[in-house]
Design a protein around this motif. Structure first.
Motif, PDB file in Angstrom:
ATOM      1  N   UNK A   1      41.855 -31.553 -15.869  1.00 15.84           N
ATOM      2  CA  UNK A   1      40.764 -30.955 -16.620  1.00 15.84           C
ATOM      3  C   UNK A   1      41.360 -29.751 -17.337  1.00 15.84           C
ATOM      4  N   UNK A   2      41.262 -29.734 -18.672  1.00 15.22           N
ATOM      5  CA  UNK A   2      41.783 -28.598 -19.448  1.00 15.22           C
ATOM      6  C   UNK A   2      40.619 -27.666 -19.756  1.00 15.22           C
ATOM      7  N   UNK A   3      40.702 -26.465 -19.235  1.00 16.22           N
ATOM      8  CA  UNK A   3      39.651 -25.469 -19.442  1.00 16.22           C
ATOM      9  C   UNK A   3      40.229 -24.334 -20.282  1.00 16.22           C
ATOM     10  N   UNK A   4      39.781 -24.211 -21.544  1.00 21.23           N
ATOM     11  CA  UNK A   4      40.267 -23.108 -22.380  1.00 21.23           C
ATOM     12  C   UNK A   4      39.958 -21.756 -21.726  1.00 21.23           C
ATOM     13  N   UNK A   5      40.857 -20.810 -21.887  1.00 21.14           N
ATOM     14  CA  UNK A   5      40.691 -19.490 -21.278  1.00 21.14           C
ATOM     15  C   UNK A   5      39.388 -18.838 -21.734  1.00 21.14           C
ATOM     16  N   UNK A   6      38.907 -19.172 -22.921  1.00 25.61           N
ATOM     17  CA  UNK A   6      37.651 -18.606 -23.418  1.00 25.61           C
ATOM     18  C   UNK A   6      36.453 -19.052 -22.578  1.00 25.61           C
ATOM     19  N   UNK A   7      36.616 -20.105 -21.773  1.00 30.41           N
ATOM     20  CA  UNK A   7      35.549 -20.608 -20.903  1.00 30.41           C
ATOM     21  C   UNK A   7      35.503 -19.878 -19.561  1.00 30.41           C
ATOM     22  N   UNK A   8      36.487 -19.020 -19.283  1.00 31.82           N
ATOM     23  CA  UNK A   8      36.450 -18.208 -18.065  1.00 31.82           C
ATOM     24  C   UNK A   8      35.410 -17.116 -18.303  1.00 31.82           C
ATOM     25  N   UNK A   9      34.371 -17.107 -17.466  1.00 30.39           N
ATOM     26  CA  UNK A   9      33.257 -16.185 -17.671  1.00 30.39           C
ATOM     27  C   UNK A   9      33.337 -14.946 -16.798  1.00 30.39           C
ATOM     28  N   UNK A  10      33.863 -15.085 -15.581  1.00 28.99           N
ATOM     29  CA  UNK A  10      33.918 -13.944 -14.672  1.00 28.99           C
ATOM     30  C   UNK A  10      35.040 -14.142 -13.680  1.00 28.99           C
ATOM     31  N   UNK A  11      35.799 -13.084 -13.439  1.00 27.21           N
ATOM     32  CA  UNK A  11      36.835 -13.109 -12.410  1.00 27.21           C
ATOM     33  C   UNK A  11      36.411 -12.114 -11.345  1.00 27.21           C
TER      34      UNK A  11
ATOM     35  N   UNK B   1      34.777 -17.818 -12.146  1.00 23.71           N
ATOM     36  CA  UNK B   1      33.668 -18.627 -12.635  1.00 23.71           C
ATOM     37  C   UNK B   1      33.985 -19.115 -14.034  1.00 23.71           C
ATOM     38  N   UNK B   2      33.828 -20.428 -14.240  1.00 23.91           N
ATOM     39  CA  UNK B   2      34.100 -21.008 -15.562  1.00 23.91           C
ATOM     40  C   UNK B   2      32.897 -21.809 -16.016  1.00 23.91           C
TER      41      UNK B   2
ATOM     42  N   UNK C   1      30.264 -22.903 -13.133  1.00 20.05           N
ATOM     43  CA  UNK C   1      28.977 -22.224 -13.026  1.00 20.05           C
ATOM     44  C   UNK C   1      27.790 -23.184 -13.116  1.00 20.05           C
ATOM     45  N   UNK C   2      27.849 -24.147 -14.026  1.00 19.34           N
ATOM     46  CA  UNK C   2      26.716 -25.038 -14.259  1.00 19.34           C
ATOM     47  C   UNK C   2      26.449 -25.952 -13.072  1.00 19.34           C
TER      48      UNK C   2
END
Length: 78
Positions: free
Chosen positions: A57-67, A73-74, A14-15
């Motif tokens: 790149x390890x993206x914690x599931x808590x960083x998933x903002x919208x499906x 979107x992460x 997203x950023x």
């Protein structure tokens, strides 16, 4: 939501408004006891799909903002 419904969706930061990959070409880190997704493991690549340095790149599931219907979107830490 089923895993088959997530497969094929683009993963977008997203950023940076940057495409990071497609779910299905990434790995999932799953908690063996609960069956919950802990993180997305997105391979880093460069042109033509060749690995840049072999890291993910390890993206914690808590960083998933919208499906959405065609993308996930992460919010990735810098």
């Amino acid at each position: 939501m089923r895993l088959s419904e997530l497969s094929g969706k683009e993963i977008v930061d997203m950023k940076r408004a940057e495409r990071l990959g497609i779910l299905g070409q990434t790995d999932l880190e799953i908690n063996e006891r609960t069956g919950q997704i802990q993180a997305l493991l997105i391979p880093t690549t460069k042109w033509f799909g060749f690995r840049k340095d072999g890291t993910d790149i390890r993206v914690p599931w808590s960083r998933v903002k919208k499906i959405g219907s065609d993308m996930i979107l992460i919010d990735v830490d810098d």
